[in-house]
Design a protein around this motif. Structure first.
Motif, PDB file in Angstrom:
ATOM      1  N   PHE A   1       0.859  -1.065  -0.161  1.00  0.00           N
ATOM      2  CA  PHE A   1      -0.031  -0.055  -0.154  1.00  0.00           C
ATOM      3  C   PHE A   1       0.756   1.159   0.089  1.00  0.00           C
ATOM      4  O   PHE A   1       0.384   2.428   0.168  1.00  0.00           O
ATOM      5  CB  PHE A   1      -0.843   0.001   1.384  1.00  0.00           C
ATOM      6  CG  PHE A   1      -2.419  -0.823   0.743  1.00  0.00           C
ATOM      7  CD1 PHE A   1      -3.189  -0.429   0.438  1.00  0.00           C
ATOM      8  CD2 PHE A   1      -2.149  -2.256   1.378  1.00  0.00           C
ATOM      9  CE1 PHE A   1      -4.331  -1.322   0.118  1.00  0.00           C
ATOM     10  CE2 PHE A   1      -3.210  -3.162   1.094  1.00  0.00           C
ATOM     11  CZ  PHE A   1      -4.436  -2.454   0.285  1.00  0.00           C
TER      12      PHE A   1
ATOM     13  N   LYS B   1       1.234  -9.126 -12.104  1.00  0.00           N
ATOM     14  CA  LYS B   1       0.015  -9.303 -11.217  1.00  0.00           C
ATOM     15  C   LYS B   1      -0.875  -8.606 -12.618  1.00  0.00           C
ATOM     16  O   LYS B   1      -0.737  -7.878 -13.144  1.00  0.00           O
ATOM     17  CB  LYS B   1      -0.201  -8.404 -10.188  1.00  0.00           C
ATOM     18  CG  LYS B   1      -1.407  -8.323  -9.387  1.00  0.00           C
ATOM     19  CD  LYS B   1      -1.084  -7.325  -8.061  1.00  0.00           C
ATOM     20  CE  LYS B   1      -2.397  -7.499  -7.268  1.00  0.00           C
ATOM     21  NZ  LYS B   1      -2.128  -6.512  -6.176  1.00  0.00           N
TER      22      LYS B   1
ATOM     23  N   PHE C   1      -5.065  -3.402  -7.957  1.00  0.00           N
ATOM     24  CA  PHE C   1      -6.079  -3.223  -6.951  1.00  0.00           C
ATOM     25  C   PHE C   1      -5.956  -1.562  -6.626  1.00  0.00           C
ATOM     26  O   PHE C   1      -4.910  -1.143  -6.974  1.00  0.00           O
ATOM     27  CB  PHE C   1      -5.602  -3.861  -5.575  1.00  0.00           C
ATOM     28  CG  PHE C   1      -6.517  -3.670  -4.510  1.00  0.00           C
ATOM     29  CD1 PHE C   1      -7.997  -4.080  -4.595  1.00  0.00           C
ATOM     30  CD2 PHE C   1      -6.207  -2.740  -3.422  1.00  0.00           C
ATOM     31  CE1 PHE C   1      -8.883  -3.831  -3.493  1.00  0.00           C
ATOM     32  CE2 PHE C   1      -7.218  -2.348  -2.410  1.00  0.00           C
ATOM     33  CZ  PHE C   1      -8.455  -2.862  -2.381  1.00  0.00           C
TER      34      PHE C   1
ATOM     35  N   CYS D   1      -2.463 -11.410  -4.592  1.00  0.00           N
ATOM     36  CA  CYS D   1      -3.249 -10.702  -3.821  1.00  0.00           C
ATOM     37  C   CYS D   1      -4.543 -10.619  -4.549  1.00  0.00           C
ATOM     38  O   CYS D   1      -5.514 -11.625  -4.588  1.00  0.00           O
ATOM     39  CB  CYS D   1      -2.516  -9.226  -3.359  1.00  0.00           C
ATOM     40  SG  CYS D   1      -3.440  -8.715  -2.103  1.00  0.00           S
ATOM     41  N   TYR D   2      -5.096  -9.241  -5.063  1.00  0.00           N
ATOM     42  CA  TYR D   2      -6.367  -9.099  -5.734  1.00  0.00           C
ATOM     43  C   TYR D   2      -6.662 -10.328  -6.564  1.00  0.00           C
ATOM     44  O   TYR D   2      -7.799 -10.430  -6.769  1.00  0.00           O
ATOM     45  CB  TYR D   2      -6.219  -7.753  -6.202  1.00  0.00           C
ATOM     46  CG  TYR D   2      -7.630  -6.996  -6.582  1.00  0.00           C
ATOM     47  CD1 TYR D   2      -8.728  -7.094  -5.763  1.00  0.00           C
ATOM     48  CD2 TYR D   2      -7.445  -6.364  -7.687  1.00  0.00           C
ATOM     49  CE1 TYR D   2      -9.969  -6.469  -6.055  1.00  0.00           C
ATOM     50  CE2 TYR D   2      -8.873  -5.617  -8.364  1.00  0.00           C
ATOM     51  CZ  TYR D   2      -9.948  -5.687  -7.175  1.00  0.00           C
ATOM     52  OH  TYR D   2     -10.965  -5.167  -7.503  1.00  0.00           O
TER      53      TYR D   2
ATOM     54  N   ARG E   1      -9.444 -12.615  -5.927  1.00  0.00           N
ATOM     55  CA  ARG E   1     -10.991 -12.711  -6.310  1.00  0.00           C
ATOM     56  C   ARG E   1     -11.428 -12.714  -7.587  1.00  0.00           C
ATOM     57  O   ARG E   1     -12.672 -12.904  -7.791  1.00  0.00           O
ATOM     58  CB  ARG E   1     -11.313 -10.852  -6.192  1.00  0.00           C
ATOM     59  CG  ARG E   1     -11.223 -10.377  -4.519  1.00  0.00           C
ATOM     60  CD  ARG E   1     -11.582  -9.040  -4.363  1.00  0.00           C
ATOM     61  NE  ARG E   1     -11.157  -8.544  -3.074  1.00  0.00           N
ATOM     62  CZ  ARG E   1     -11.843  -8.778  -2.129  1.00  0.00           C
ATOM     63  NH1 ARG E   1     -13.208  -9.362  -2.297  1.00  0.00           N
ATOM     64  NH2 ARG E   1     -11.836  -8.522  -0.677  1.00  0.00           N
TER      65      ARG E   1
ATOM     66  N   TRP F   1      -2.644  -8.275   1.857  1.00  0.00           N
ATOM     67  CA  TRP F   1      -4.138  -8.076   2.233  1.00  0.00           C
ATOM     68  C   TRP F   1      -4.545  -7.414   3.582  1.00  0.00           C
ATOM     69  O   TRP F   1      -3.874  -7.541   4.351  1.00  0.00           O
ATOM     70  CB  TRP F   1      -4.815  -9.362   2.199  1.00  0.00           C
ATOM     71  CG  TRP F   1      -6.061  -9.555   2.019  1.00  0.00           C
ATOM     72  CD1 TRP F   1      -7.317  -9.342   2.704  1.00  0.00           C
ATOM     73  CD2 TRP F   1      -6.733 -10.028   0.705  1.00  0.00           C
ATOM     74  NE1 TRP F   1      -8.378  -9.778   2.221  1.00  0.00           N
ATOM     75  CE2 TRP F   1      -8.167  -9.916   0.802  1.00  0.00           C
ATOM     76  CE3 TRP F   1      -6.076 -10.366  -0.393  1.00  0.00           C
ATOM     77  CZ2 TRP F   1      -8.983 -10.272  -0.100  1.00  0.00           C
ATOM     78  CZ3 TRP F   1      -7.259 -10.794  -1.663  1.00  0.00           C
ATOM     79  CH2 TRP F   1      -8.498 -10.727  -1.237  1.00  0.00           C
TER      80      TRP F   1
ATOM     81  N   ARG G   1     -10.590  -6.763   5.905  1.00  0.00           N
ATOM     82  CA  ARG G   1     -11.152  -7.725   4.813  1.00  0.00           C
ATOM     83  C   ARG G   1     -10.456  -9.112   4.822  1.00  0.00           C
ATOM     84  O   ARG G   1     -10.568  -9.948   3.912  1.00  0.00           O
ATOM     85  CB  ARG G   1     -11.145  -7.170   3.235  1.00  0.00           C
ATOM     86  CG  ARG G   1     -12.043  -6.017   3.218  1.00  0.00           C
ATOM     87  CD  ARG G   1     -11.955  -5.617   1.583  1.00  0.00           C
ATOM     88  NE  ARG G   1     -10.824  -5.131   0.954  1.00  0.00           N
ATOM     89  CZ  ARG G   1     -10.184  -4.190   1.017  1.00  0.00           C
ATOM     90  NH1 ARG G   1     -10.738  -3.065   1.768  1.00  0.00           N
ATOM     91  NH2 ARG G   1      -9.114  -3.749   0.455  1.00  0.00           N
TER      92      ARG G   1
HETATM   93  O1  LIG Z   1      -9.010  -7.569  -2.631  1.00  0.00           O
HETATM   94  C1  LIG Z   1      -8.655  -7.030  -1.535  1.00  0.00           C
HETATM   95  O2  LIG Z   1      -9.467  -6.890  -0.778  1.00  0.00           O
HETATM   96  C2  LIG Z   1      -7.082  -6.414  -1.217  1.00  0.00           C
HETATM   97  C3  LIG Z   1      -6.326  -6.743  -2.259  1.00  0.00           C
HETATM   98  C4  LIG Z   1      -5.070  -5.968  -2.222  1.00  0.00           C
HETATM   99  O3  LIG Z   1      -5.020  -5.412  -1.230  1.00  0.00           O
HETATM  100  C5  LIG Z   1      -4.147  -5.858  -3.193  1.00  0.00           C
HETATM  101  O4  LIG Z   1      -4.255  -6.521  -4.340  1.00  0.00           O
HETATM  102  O5  LIG Z   1      -3.157  -5.253  -3.124  1.00  0.00           O
END
Ligand SMILES: O=C(O)CCC(=O)C(=O)O
Length: 262
Positions: free
Chosen positions: A47, A111, A115, A146-147, A150, A172, A176
């Motif tokens: 982040f 990736k 996100f 990560c993302y 989903r 993550w 969530r």
């Molecule tokens: O999908 C999410 O809740 C988190 C995804 C995420 O933090 C990311 O891909 O960096």
């Protein structure tokens, strides 16, 4: 196959260089494991988008060099999580690196699903455009970050390409965490694969991380789960269990491929 997931604590008071050296030492301590897995963007923090441009590195940059040496010294396959890759044309990507036990870069994965909606990674980084699998001794790993967790259609493609282990480094958020645990189990059950999902610990850029790295078997059972702090999770996985699960309960045979396309 013995797998060790290193749930790295990312703390802004530790410099990227110090963290890189510390993680390399931790990888070296995993001699005896076959596969070591690190989280997404652990050098900089998933982040910490204000640092992406300054900490971006070429594919064969400092993280590559440190992790190649650590994999070689430990004699392990190393999924080194991901780095901010600066490509030859200057574009940035969230790129995963996988090393073989001789320190060779065996696979890279950019990736695919970025996100952030209209912020952070989604606007600063380019998107990968191809699913990647990598051959490990006696099995095949599918790579996601990560993302991506989903988006089941990516995992379906990895399974169709022969994946038996789905390796998912992540950063993550704690907010969530319930989705993280649920989706890791869902991807394991629907693809009858092991899922090795390795997140980060700590708080940086104002985002508390979920930790709770998890290894799920092809029946959806959680084999091991970390707590919220930095931790090494070691677990034995057996590719024969994938073969047996798919033979005993052959749902993958009933797939209708292509339904995700309108
Ligand atoms: O999908 C999410 O809740 C988190 C995804 C995420 O933090 C990311 O891909 O960096």
């Amino acid at each position: 196959m013995r797998a060790s997931l290193l749930q790295i604590g990312v703390d802004p008071s530790e410099s990227v260089n110090s963290r890189r050296a510390r993680v390399a030492s931790l990888v070296r301590e995993q001699t005896g494991s076959d596969l070591v897995v690190l989280p997404e963007l652990w050098p900089v923090g998933a982040f910490a988008s204000d640092l992406f441009a300054t900490e971006a590195e070429p594919l064969t940059g400092p993280t590559h060099d440190a992790m190649a040496a650590a994999a070689r010294d430990a004699g392990v396959w190393l999924h080194a999580g991901s780095v901010i890759e600066r490509s030859d044309d200057g574009a940035l990507y969230n790129t995963a690196l996988v090393f073989s036990p001789d320190g060779r870069l065996a696979a890279t994965y950019r990736k695919i699903h970025r996100f952030g909606f209209d912020q952070g990674e989604a606007v600063l980084l380019g998107a990968g455009d191809r699913p990647v699998t990598v051959g490990l001794p006696g099995t095949t790993a599918g790579l996601a970050t990560c993302y991506d967790l989903r988006f089941p259609e990516l995992f379906r493609q990895l399974t169709a390409a022969g994946a038996e282990l789905l390796v998912v480094p992540a950063g993550w958020p704690a907010r969530r965490r319930a989705h993280w645990s649920l989706l890791a189990r869902a991807r394991a059950v629907e693809n009858q694969c092991y899922v090795l999902a390795c997140g980060t610990a700590g708080t940086y850029a104002g985002v508390q991380q979920a930790g709770h790295s998890v290894v799920v078997d092809p029946w959806g059972e959680v084999l091991a789960e970390a707590g919220p702090d930095e931790e090494v999770l070691t677990v034995d996985v057996d590719p024969a269990t994938v073969t047996r699960t798919r033979a005993d309960f052959p749902v993958l045979r009933d797939r209708v491929l292509g339904l995700d396309r309108p």
